[in-house]
Design a protein around this motif. Sequence first.
Motif, PDB file in Angstrom:
ATOM      1  N   GLY A  77     -44.988 -31.642 -71.148  1.00  0.00           N
ATOM      2  CA  GLY A  77     -44.656 -33.049 -71.342  1.00  0.00           C
ATOM      3  C   GLY A  77     -43.414 -33.400 -70.562  1.00  0.00           C
ATOM      4  N   GLY A  78     -42.846 -34.526 -70.883  1.00  0.00           N
ATOM      5  CA  GLY A  78     -41.618 -34.917 -70.206  1.00  0.00           C
ATOM      6  C   GLY A  78     -41.510 -36.401 -69.985  1.00  0.00           C
ATOM      7  N   ALA A  79     -42.640 -37.132 -69.849  1.00  0.00           N
ATOM      8  CA  ALA A  79     -42.585 -38.564 -69.560  1.00  0.00           C
ATOM      9  C   ALA A  79     -41.902 -39.319 -70.693  1.00  0.00           C
ATOM     10  N   ASP A  80     -42.296 -39.028 -71.930  1.00  0.00           N
ATOM     11  CA  ASP A  80     -41.690 -39.720 -73.076  1.00  0.00           C
ATOM     12  C   ASP A  80     -40.215 -39.374 -73.208  1.00  0.00           C
ATOM     13  N   ILE A  81     -39.882 -38.139 -72.881  1.00  0.00           N
ATOM     14  CA  ILE A  81     -38.485 -37.714 -72.984  1.00  0.00           C
ATOM     15  C   ILE A  81     -37.636 -38.444 -71.944  1.00  0.00           C
TER      16      ILE A  81
ATOM     17  N   PHE B 223     -25.891 -34.587 -73.199  1.00  0.00           N
ATOM     18  CA  PHE B 223     -26.664 -33.656 -72.366  1.00  0.00           C
ATOM     19  C   PHE B 223     -28.051 -34.207 -72.057  1.00  0.00           C
ATOM     20  N   ALA B 224     -28.740 -34.781 -73.051  1.00  0.00           N
ATOM     21  CA  ALA B 224     -30.124 -35.230 -72.859  1.00  0.00           C
ATOM     22  C   ALA B 224     -30.238 -36.308 -71.800  1.00  0.00           C
ATOM     23  N   ALA B 225     -29.206 -37.138 -71.660  1.00  0.00           N
ATOM     24  CA  ALA B 225     -29.259 -38.235 -70.694  1.00  0.00           C
ATOM     25  C   ALA B 225     -29.015 -37.765 -69.263  1.00  0.00           C
ATOM     26  N   GLN B 226     -28.621 -36.528 -69.094  1.00  0.00           N
ATOM     27  CA  GLN B 226     -28.273 -36.029 -67.758  1.00  0.00           C
ATOM     28  C   GLN B 226     -29.274 -35.022 -67.211  1.00  0.00           C
ATOM     29  N   LEU B 227     -30.382 -34.840 -67.887  1.00  0.00           N
ATOM     30  CA  LEU B 227     -31.345 -33.835 -67.451  1.00  0.00           C
ATOM     31  C   LEU B 227     -31.865 -34.154 -66.053  1.00  0.00           C
ATOM     32  N   PRO B 228     -31.984 -33.144 -65.193  1.00  0.00           N
ATOM     33  CA  PRO B 228     -32.402 -33.382 -63.806  1.00  0.00           C
ATOM     34  C   PRO B 228     -33.892 -33.709 -63.717  1.00  0.00           C
ATOM     35  N   PRO B 229     -34.307 -34.388 -62.638  1.00  0.00           N
ATOM     36  CA  PRO B 229     -35.730 -34.742 -62.487  1.00  0.00           C
ATOM     37  C   PRO B 229     -36.639 -33.538 -62.324  1.00  0.00           C
ATOM     38  N   THR B 230     -36.080 -32.400 -61.945  1.00  0.00           N
ATOM     39  CA  THR B 230     -36.901 -31.190 -61.781  1.00  0.00           C
ATOM     40  C   THR B 230     -37.142 -30.447 -63.086  1.00  0.00           C
ATOM     41  N   ALA B 231     -36.506 -30.868 -64.182  1.00  0.00           N
ATOM     42  CA  ALA B 231     -36.638 -30.161 -65.463  1.00  0.00           C
ATOM     43  C   ALA B 231     -38.063 -30.242 -65.995  1.00  0.00           C
ATOM     44  N   LEU B 232     -38.529 -29.120 -66.551  1.00  0.00           N
ATOM     45  CA  LEU B 232     -39.856 -29.061 -67.162  1.00  0.00           C
ATOM     46  C   LEU B 232     -39.702 -28.933 -68.673  1.00  0.00           C
TER      47      LEU B 232
ATOM     48  N   ALA C 149     -47.063 -18.983 -66.532  1.00  0.00           N
ATOM     49  CA  ALA C 149     -47.756 -18.367 -65.396  1.00  0.00           C
ATOM     50  C   ALA C 149     -48.644 -19.379 -64.683  1.00  0.00           C
ATOM     51  N   ARG C 150     -49.136 -20.401 -65.422  1.00  0.00           N
ATOM     52  CA  ARG C 150     -49.985 -21.432 -64.814  1.00  0.00           C
ATOM     53  C   ARG C 150     -49.182 -22.630 -64.312  1.00  0.00           C
ATOM     54  N   SER C 151     -47.900 -22.674 -64.661  1.00  0.00           N
ATOM     55  CA  SER C 151     -47.069 -23.832 -64.302  1.00  0.00           C
ATOM     56  C   SER C 151     -46.494 -23.669 -62.905  1.00  0.00           C
ATOM     57  N   GLU C 152     -46.301 -24.801 -62.244  1.00  0.00           N
ATOM     58  CA  GLU C 152     -45.666 -24.807 -60.929  1.00  0.00           C
ATOM     59  C   GLU C 152     -44.166 -24.954 -61.122  1.00  0.00           C
ATOM     60  N   LEU C 153     -43.416 -23.968 -60.717  1.00  0.00           N
ATOM     61  CA  LEU C 153     -41.973 -23.949 -60.936  1.00  0.00           C
ATOM     62  C   LEU C 153     -41.255 -24.331 -59.653  1.00  0.00           C
ATOM     63  N   PRO C 154     -40.282 -25.240 -59.719  1.00  0.00           N
ATOM     64  CA  PRO C 154     -39.550 -25.638 -58.507  1.00  0.00           C
ATOM     65  C   PRO C 154     -38.731 -24.488 -57.945  1.00  0.00           C
TER      66      PRO C 154
ATOM     67  N   PHE D  18     -27.881 -25.670 -62.117  1.00  0.00           N
ATOM     68  CA  PHE D  18     -27.756 -25.513 -63.572  1.00  0.00           C
ATOM     69  C   PHE D  18     -27.212 -26.756 -64.273  1.00  0.00           C
ATOM     70  N   ARG D  19     -26.704 -27.767 -63.538  1.00  0.00           N
ATOM     71  CA  ARG D  19     -26.251 -28.985 -64.215  1.00  0.00           C
ATOM     72  C   ARG D  19     -27.436 -29.692 -64.889  1.00  0.00           C
TER      73      ARG D  19
END
Length: 563
Positions: A544-548, A523-532, A425-430, A491-492
């Motif tokens: 998080g996400g930077a380390d991933i 799959f992990a190498a193809q995650l989109p930049p908008t993924a949270l 609820a506090r997160s900004e969703l694309p 969804f890709r």
Amino acid sequence: MHTTQITDDVGRARRRFAALGALALALALGAASYAPALRAYFAQDDFAFLALARLLHAPWLLFVRDYFASLYFRPLGVFVWWAVCAVAGAEPWPQYAVNLGLHLGCVAALYAMLQRLRRDAWLNGLWAALFAVHPLAVGTALWLSDRFDLLTTLFTLLAVCAALAHASRPRAATLAALLAALLAALLSKELGVVASAATFATIALAPRRALVPRDRAVALSAISVLTLGWLAYRHAMLTPIPGVSAPLIPLATFVEGGTRWLRTGAEFLVGDPRVPRWGGALLAIAAGFWLVAAVAARRGLRGEATRWHVAAAIATLSLLPGLVQAPVAAHHLGEIDAASFWFSLIVASRFYHLALSGLIATLMLACAPLVALGATRRGPRLAVAAALLLACVVLLPASNGIARDYAFRSREVTAPLQALEQTLARSELPAQGCQVYVLGSPALWGLAGYSDAVVKGLAAEPERVAHCLFSTERPAFTYFVRSGSVRADDFRPLRPLTLAGSQVPWLTVGDVQALYLTMGEGFAAQLPPTALFLEYRDGAFIAGGADIRAGRRPLEFVTSKPN
């Protein structure tokens, strides 16, 4: 003559009062057994029904659309989910209150059927109470997703009651009641075909003196037309799935499933691990009382006419559920013991809910044989009553304990799931390409596979997240989205789930769409930049996400096994 009439009226009034008191006792015991569950939380499939109900704006479509993408079409039960959500939102206790009401409704319907079999028999209330406190009946009512079985049992018993009434005195009103209850049973679950078979047998084998050929033919034709029409309609509603919707099920599957159903059912009846050993010994004593009473009663009632239509109806209720559910039982039932997972025992209860009502009716008729109404010896009746009271004394605390345990265990995930909802609820969703990955899911029972439904079922504002896809380290079984809100680029790298080389069809119910997606190699190498990314740590979800993305935090994604 006047004095005799007054005496008869007083006797009938006393019997009616005793019958109402017996029913009240059975209902009170049933409520006491189930009461702790009113504090329980949602579990597993509950979230899928919750999400669908909260996103759907046109509930009538539940009766004319496929929304399971499987072999099931159960519109009445899903509509009840929608109706409760429309009033109570994501609050769990109203859903459990509805299940309690349905549980008590089944108890009352069983009592009504027993009354049809032996009017005002003073033990009918205790037989109904045995069902009310039995772990298989209470266990079925505990899991909200088993509501289909409660509805099916309720309307099947009502349909049999109406069939028995029509067999003794054919009227348009009783036939209409029979057909209405039968249709409701069929709308509740495919197990409703048991109601069709039981009512057909009741009418077909009814004594000739009570049901003339014309009335018999009309009733049998009506039952057949309704059942076949429903099966044809259901077939038209279902969406074929490659590799799943096979036209024929192998005979070996029925044999294996039926065998497992019988074996596991016997284990539940004589060795339920949730009943203490001393309780099992007392139940064995009670069963011995019933056996002795049945033999004594049969000797005292020799020469009475057997009511074959009653025998056929009760046998159908007791045994046919095993055959109808055999293909599913072959995959989901196994041996039970003290090491069995607690939730597996709850889930298995549904396979026996309807059959348990038939078994109790069989026990009642065995202790007072399949005969026309008549007096029985006092001794056997007292033995049966003592055994029933003994069984209720054992099963009431056992079922109450099962309900308490279920409430406690289901609530263990309440705080983490609410924390997840508050974090989102506090997160900004694309607005587009909204994918959220909830990590650390193994620590939260029931989240893996149900992640998308959990979020959308619990969200304070379901519309805000209706265009997003929520996964854990594995994809959700189903993604519920607003129709047209998710494109292929959104969804890709998730990809459509396929079976037998063909895509599992996506289903649309009005403005809700059910997507079936999975993960693949790399799959992990193809995650989109908008993924949270939200990781569960110490009771909270950390963004998080930077380390991933930098590869410093490798993730292992797995593909859900479709079943």
